[in-house]
Design an enzyme around this catalytic site. Structure first.
Site, PDB file in Angstrom:
ATOM      1  CG  ASP A 228      -5.052   8.226   0.477  1.00  0.00           C
ATOM      2  OD1 ASP A 228      -4.049   8.459  -0.245  1.00  0.00           O
ATOM      3  OD2 ASP A 228      -5.003   7.436   1.436  1.00  0.00           O
TER       4      ASP A 228
HETATM    5  C1  BGC Z   1      -1.597   6.665   1.111  1.00  0.00           C
HETATM    6  C2  BGC Z   1      -1.402   8.031   1.723  1.00  0.00           C
HETATM    7  C3  BGC Z   1      -0.264   8.731   1.027  1.00  0.00           C
HETATM    8  C4  BGC Z   1      -0.563   8.802  -0.449  1.00  0.00           C
HETATM    9  C5  BGC Z   1       0.497   9.515  -1.249  1.00  0.00           C
HETATM   10  C6  BGC Z   1      -1.696   6.709  -0.388  1.00  0.00           C
HETATM   11  O1  BGC Z   1      -1.618   5.419  -0.928  1.00  0.00           O
HETATM   12  O2  BGC Z   1      -2.744   6.059   1.661  1.00  0.00           O
HETATM   13  O3  BGC Z   1      -1.159   7.912   3.099  1.00  0.00           O
HETATM   14  O4  BGC Z   1      -0.047   9.986   1.589  1.00  0.00           O
HETATM   15  O5  BGC Z   1      -0.680   7.477  -0.956  1.00  0.00           O
HETATM   16  O6  BGC Z   1       1.658   8.757  -1.328  1.00  0.00           O
END
Ligand code: BGC
Length: 612
Positions: A228
């Protein structure tokens, strides 16, 4: 081909493949025909183009179909619709030149407060697994990789980046992991995203047990683990414990844990090159599956399909169908469906009647070409042949969640005088034959938003009192609630004849709502999560194990998540998991269990007679 390509790369080139070089991509190696690997959010449609740190770029050609939230998809209990859902997103992702779509999000609903429940699929591992497998099969068949997330147990947003979740092995295996396992072993998902939180003392993006032992060794996952965004915290742990691609940035991408610090460790002999090679092999596994690697002397490879309309009418119709099937009728005492021929005027009351939701909620936000509000949907359905009176009723809530991170700036309209709003709503209710109240939650201020949890499950903005006043003024009131899950209804439920729950219904939501209200479509959604009478009845809250103390949350309820708790402890919920009425009645009789052919372990057939 993987081994051949691997043998041609320098050490630096290999390292460049295991970390981000931009917000949504890793760098390619053009001299060998290896393109950038391009990703995008997310679970509810293809997100608009964003730049560094997720800043919106305001392009004119990046609209996408805003599908209903996946919690609503789960409420359909329909695996064919889950497949159609993934197909739509996969096709649009392909059009937009994306290789990996960051979804579906399949974390189990442990508490009704979790700000991302709307983009998850409810409290049940079996239902979530079935929806997940079909979603991914539909999406990956279009030639893009799904990235199932957030592995694992990202079941609260409050302190998500640091919270240490203590989860026993059995609860992990039976509640929090099955959807991921199904994604890997049944749907052959190509990528998996590590979660922000820690499990049993180690961050999920560098968790030996989760990534190396369970996901890769035990389940045989061949693809790549993506972190993540900003979910990696150490070079050593990420390098050795199974993280394959570090996304997010700590200022400059070269400073990422799996960039220069990793390269130095490889050069000094601290890490064996075999650790890096395994990550690069996985990267190539995904690229070859997506057919992304081509002769470097040919024009650069791209995953984009020939350009056509991004959000087609066919896709919008699938979004409509899913929304129609997702609506849950919670109560109906002879009021629904409404008959326009018997109705002269309708008061539509509530801030959610005119609200749009698709472009909210954090990384799951979508920029749709249009979004039909409830008021527009009702008005479309009635074709101008009805007196419609609109009153806002309450100020949409802002800024009251349990927030420790907010991904997007919020516009806050100046609040209007609440007693004037209420007086106007009551007058509207009195003057009409029927009231359609449209309220609930929204994506603002810590309700149903990434990075924040709700503080309680009360209806915000004084809606409890407002609904009571409205139903007093006009007993023929339908309460329509939108949101990402349970709210308390004690204050008014006994007096209101009809209640409908819509989740976040996507770009065709208003039309879907109207089709159900006026009986063109029979409501048949069933709750994918328990609605408790009060928050304290649900397991994590009854046991005071949310949001944790001193950065640690112990999953004391173990297996007893959702209905398992309510059933075991004999606690009557407001509406149970699986609940949902329709416009007809069903009677089951003559239940009969027929054992399978073998004495032990054979499937049992359940037979009964059904009268409709
Ligand atoms: C989120 C993810 C997301 C990623 C990219 C993160 O803050 O938890 O679910 O895919 O950002 O935007």
């Amino acid at each position: 081909r993987v081994e051949d390509l691997l043998s041609r790369l320098t050490l630096e080139e290999k390292v460049s493949l295991v970390h981000a070089n931009a917000h949504f991509s890793t760098a390619g190696v053009p001299r060998l025909g290896i393109p950038d690997l391009k990703m995008d959010d997310g679970p509810l449609g293809v997100r608009e183009e964003v730049g560094e740190h997720g800043v919106i770029l305001n392009h004119k050609d990046d609209f996408a179909t805003a599908m209903p939230g996946t919690l609503g998809l789960a409420a359909t209990w329909d695996v064919d619709l889950a497949k159609a859902y993934g197909t739509v997103i996969g096709q649009e992702a392909k059009q937009r030149g994306k290789d990996i779509m960051l979804g579906p999000a399949v974390n189990i609903q442990r508490t009704p407060l979790c700000g991302r429940n709307f983009e998850y699929m409810g409290e049940d591992p079996f239902l979530t697994s079935r929806m997940t497998v079909n979603y991914i099969e539909g999406e990956q068949a279009q030639g893009v990789s799904s990235c199932v997330k957030h592995f694992a147990a990202n079941s609260q947003e409050y302190q998500r980046g640091s919270i240490n979740e203590i989860i026993d092995e059995r609860a992990l295996r039976e509640i929090y992991l099955p959807a991921f396992r199904a994604a890997v072993q049944e749907a052959e998902v190509m990528t998996v995203m590590g979660a922000y939180n820690q499990i049993n003392g180690q961050h999920c993006c560098e968790n030996e047990r989760l990534l190396n032992e369970i996901l890769k060794n035990e389940w045989g996952f061949k693809g790549a683990v993506i972190s993540d965004w900003g979910g990696v915290h150490h070079t050593d742990l990420a390098a050795l414990n199974g993280m394959d691609i570090e996304m997010g940035t700590r200022g400059a991408y070269a400073g990422n844990y799996l960039a220069n610090p990793f390269l130095e460790g490889l050069k000094s002999g601290k890490f064996p090159v075999s650790v890096l090679d395994d990550k690069v092999r996985r990267h190539f596994h995904v690229m070859f599956k997506l057919n992304l690697i081509h002769d470097p002397s040919a024009p650069p490879a791209t995953n984009a399909a020939p350009p056509t309309l991004l959000s087609t009418r066919a896709h919008q119709e699938i979004a409509l169908k899913i929304a129609e099937e997702s609506l849950v009728l919670l109560k109906n005492q002879n009021l629904l469906p409404l008959d326009p021929a018997q109705t002269k005027s309708i008061a539509i009351i509530g801030a959610n009647a005119t609200a749009k939701f698709a472009h909210g909620g954090g990384s799951a936000m979508i920029k749709p070409p249009y979004e039909i509000t409830a008021l527009e949907g009702i008005s479309n359905r009635l074709g101008g042949n009805m007196k419609l009176i609109y009153a806002q009723g309450y100020n949409p809530p802002v800024g009251s969640g349990r927030v420790d991170f907010r991904p997007e700036p919020e516009e806050t309209p100046a609040p209007l005088n609440p007693s004037n709003l209420m007086a106007e709503a009551v007058a509207a209710a009195k003057s009409a034959d029927v009231v359609i109240y449209v309220g609930g939650l929204n994506h603002k201020g810590g309700y149903d938003t990434e990075g924040a949890d709700r503080k309680d499950i009360k209806l915000p903005g004084g809606q409890d009192e407002l609904i009571q006043k409205i139903v007093q003024a006009n007993p023929r009131t339908v309460v329509v609630l939108m949101g990402g899950g349970a709210v308390e209804m004690d204050a008014w439920l006994a007096r209101v004849p009809a209640v409908l729950y819509t989740w976040y219904p996507g770009l065709e939501g208003g039309n879907a709502l109207a089709h159900v209200l006026f009986g063109d479509v029979n409501p048949s959604g069933k709750l994918p999560c328990t609605f408790p009478k009060r928050l304290a009845d649900s397991p994590a809250h009854a046991l005071h194990t949310y949001p944790g103390t001193n950065g640690t949350v112990v999953y004391k309820e173990g297996l007893l998540v959702g209905y398992r708790w309510f059933d075991t402890k004999k606690i009557k919920p407001l509406f149970p998991f699986g609940y949902g009425l329709s416009y007809t009645t069903f009677k089951y009789s003559n239940l009969n269990l027929v054992p399978g052919p073998e004495a032990l372990g054979a499937p049992v057939t359940v037979e009964f007679e059904l009268a409709n």
